[in-house]
Design an enzyme around this catalytic site. Structure first.
Site, PDB file in Angstrom:
ATOM      1  N   ALA A 147      -9.676   5.864   5.371  1.00 29.53           N
ATOM      2  CA  ALA A 147      -9.380   7.135   5.950  1.00 29.53           C
ATOM      3  C   ALA A 147     -10.548   7.903   6.352  1.00 29.53           C
ATOM      4  O   ALA A 147     -11.518   8.396   4.875  1.00 29.53           O
ATOM      5  CB  ALA A 147      -8.088   8.212   5.086  1.00 29.53           C
ATOM      6  N   GLY A 148     -11.061   7.841   7.402  1.00 31.81           N
ATOM      7  CA  GLY A 148     -11.905   8.631   8.276  1.00 31.81           C
ATOM      8  C   GLY A 148     -13.617   8.164   8.004  1.00 31.81           C
ATOM      9  O   GLY A 148     -14.524   8.499   8.856  1.00 31.81           O
ATOM     10  N   LYS A 157       0.715  -1.413  -0.091  1.00 28.49           N
ATOM     11  CA  LYS A 157      -0.279   0.398  -0.118  1.00 28.49           C
ATOM     12  C   LYS A 157       0.864   1.354   0.374  1.00 28.49           C
ATOM     13  O   LYS A 157       2.035   1.144   1.082  1.00 28.49           O
ATOM     14  CB  LYS A 157      -1.085  -0.062   1.058  1.00 28.49           C
ATOM     15  CG  LYS A 157      -2.065   0.996   1.296  1.00 28.49           C
ATOM     16  CD  LYS A 157      -2.465   1.222   3.144  1.00 28.49           C
ATOM     17  CE  LYS A 157      -3.024   2.918   2.473  1.00 28.49           C
ATOM     18  NZ  LYS A 157      -3.122   3.495   4.291  1.00 28.49           N
ATOM     19  N   GLY A 200      -7.777   9.306  10.119  1.00 29.65           N
ATOM     20  CA  GLY A 200      -7.699   9.429  12.045  1.00 29.65           C
ATOM     21  C   GLY A 200      -8.950  10.237  11.723  1.00 29.65           C
ATOM     22  O   GLY A 200      -9.612  10.283  13.873  1.00 29.65           O
ATOM     23  N   ASN A 213      -8.099   2.340  10.728  1.00 24.61           N
ATOM     24  CA  ASN A 213      -7.691   1.705  11.813  1.00 24.61           C
ATOM     25  C   ASN A 213      -8.235   2.057  13.071  1.00 24.61           C
ATOM     26  O   ASN A 213      -8.218   1.604  13.913  1.00 24.61           O
ATOM     27  CB  ASN A 213      -5.964   1.440  10.953  1.00 24.61           C
ATOM     28  CG  ASN A 213      -5.107   1.450  12.671  1.00 24.61           C
ATOM     29  OD1 ASN A 213      -3.932   1.747  12.671  1.00 24.61           O
ATOM     30  ND2 ASN A 213      -5.332   0.656  13.459  1.00 24.61           N
TER      31      ASN A 213
END
Length: 263
Positions: free
Chosen positions: A192-193, A105, A166, A214
Site C-alpha cells: 500500500a502507498g 493475504k 491507493g 495495484n
C-alpha cells in the site's frame, strides 16, 4: 554480485523469481490485467475475493481465464473486510474455490475513509487462520511490535503499509520499516502507498523482501508500461541493497586518488 535470477523470494517454503507482487483490480478489462501482469513479471497476483470473480459467480467472466493458477500463484485477499469473522469466512471460501489453496493475504480494515488496518481484528483473524492451516501473509500497520506479534502467531510474511492504500504517497516512515525489517525472520513486503518506480526502489533499498502494488500500475496513464517500470525498479532496488550503498558523509570526497598527483 548476486544474480537476480537466483535471488529467490522465499514464502512459506516456496521460491518465487519475482519480488514484485501485483493486484488484479482497477484495470480497464481482463486483457489489460493480463498484459500488465506479464509486463510486471509477477509470480504472485492478489485477488479480492469479494470483488473479483474466480468461479463464485457462475456464467460470468473469471479472472482465472486470463491468469490461470497453473501459470501464476493466486493470492486471495480479504479486501473489504472490517472484522475477523468476515475475513476468515472469505478465505475459507477462497480455499474451496481454489482446490485447497493455503497461501492467502489477510487484511482487516478499520474504516472506509483511511483503509488503515484494524490491528485487534487482524490479530484475531490471523490466529484463527494459522490454526486452520493457512499460510498467512498479513497487511498491517508499520508498528514493529504488531509485526513481531503477527510473526509470533505464525504468519509467513508481514506486509506493513508505506502509506494509505491507493494514495500513491510513497514511503512516509522509512524508520519504522527499517525497524520491522531488522527484527523480522519472515519476509517483509511493503503493501500500500507505492505511487511510482522510485517508491518501489526505495522500499527494496531499505531491505524489504518485496513490494505489493495495484493502484500504482492500474491507475497509471499507461498501466502496461508502468508495470515494466516497476519490475525494473524492484530489481534495481534489490541489487542496490545487496551491493551495499556507500556511507553518507558530511564532507566532499574526491572521486579520483589524491596520492601521487602532479603538484
Amino acid at each position: 554480485m548476486k544474480d537476480i535470477h537466483t535471488d529467490a523470494l522465499m514464502i512459506a517454503g516456496k521460491a518465487y523469481n519475482s519480488r514484485l507482487l501485483v493486484g488484479s483490480g482497477k484495470y480497464r478489462d481482463l486483457a489489460q490485467t493480463r498484459a500488465a501482469t506479464d509486463a510486471a513479471g509477477a509470480d504472485i497476483i492478489t485477488v479480492a475475493i469479494r470483488r473479483v470473480n474466480i468461479g463464485q459467480h457462475k456464467g460470468e467472466p473469471s479472472l482465472l481465464d486470463v491468469l490461470p493458477p497453473d501459470q501464476y500463484t493466486i493470492l486471495p485477499n480479504t479486501a473489504g473486510c472490517y472484522n475477523a469473522e468476515d475475513a476468515v469466512y472469505t478465505l475459507q471460501m477462497a480455499r474451496e474455490l481454489l482446490g485447497g489453496h493455503k497461501l492467502v493475504k489477510l487484511e482487516v480494515l478499520g474504516d472506509e475513509k483511511t483503509l488503515f488496518p484494524h490491528m485487534p481484528e487482524t490479530l484475531k483473524a490471523a490466529e484463527r487462520l494459522v490454526k486452520d492451516g493457512f499460510d498467512v501473509m498479513v497487511y498491517c500497520s508499520d508498528d514493529p511490535i504488531q509485526a513481531r506479534i503477527l510473526e509470533q502467531i505464525g504468519c509467513v510474511a508481514v506486509m506493513p503499509l508505506a502509506s494509505l492504500i491507493g494514495s500513491g504517497m510513497g514511503i512516509l516512515n522509512p524508520w519504522n520499516l527499517s525497524l520491522i525489517i531488522e527484527q523480522a525472520t519472515v519476509p517483509v513486503l511493503v503493501d500500500a502507498g507505492v505511487g511510482t518506480a522510485s517508491d518501489a526502489a526505495i522500499a527494496m533499498e531499505l531491505g524489504c523482501d518485496g513490494v505489493l502494488m495495484n493502484s500504482a500500475i492500474a491507475l497509471a496513464q499507461d498501466p502496461v508500461r508502468m508495470a515494466g517500470a516497476m519490475r525494473l525498479a524492484v530489481q534495481a532496488g534489490r541489487e542496490a541493497f545487496l551491493a551495499g550503498r556507500m556511507p553518507k558523509r558530511f564532507a566532499a570526497s574526491p572521486s579520483s586518488p589524491t596520492s601521487g598527483r602532479i603538484a
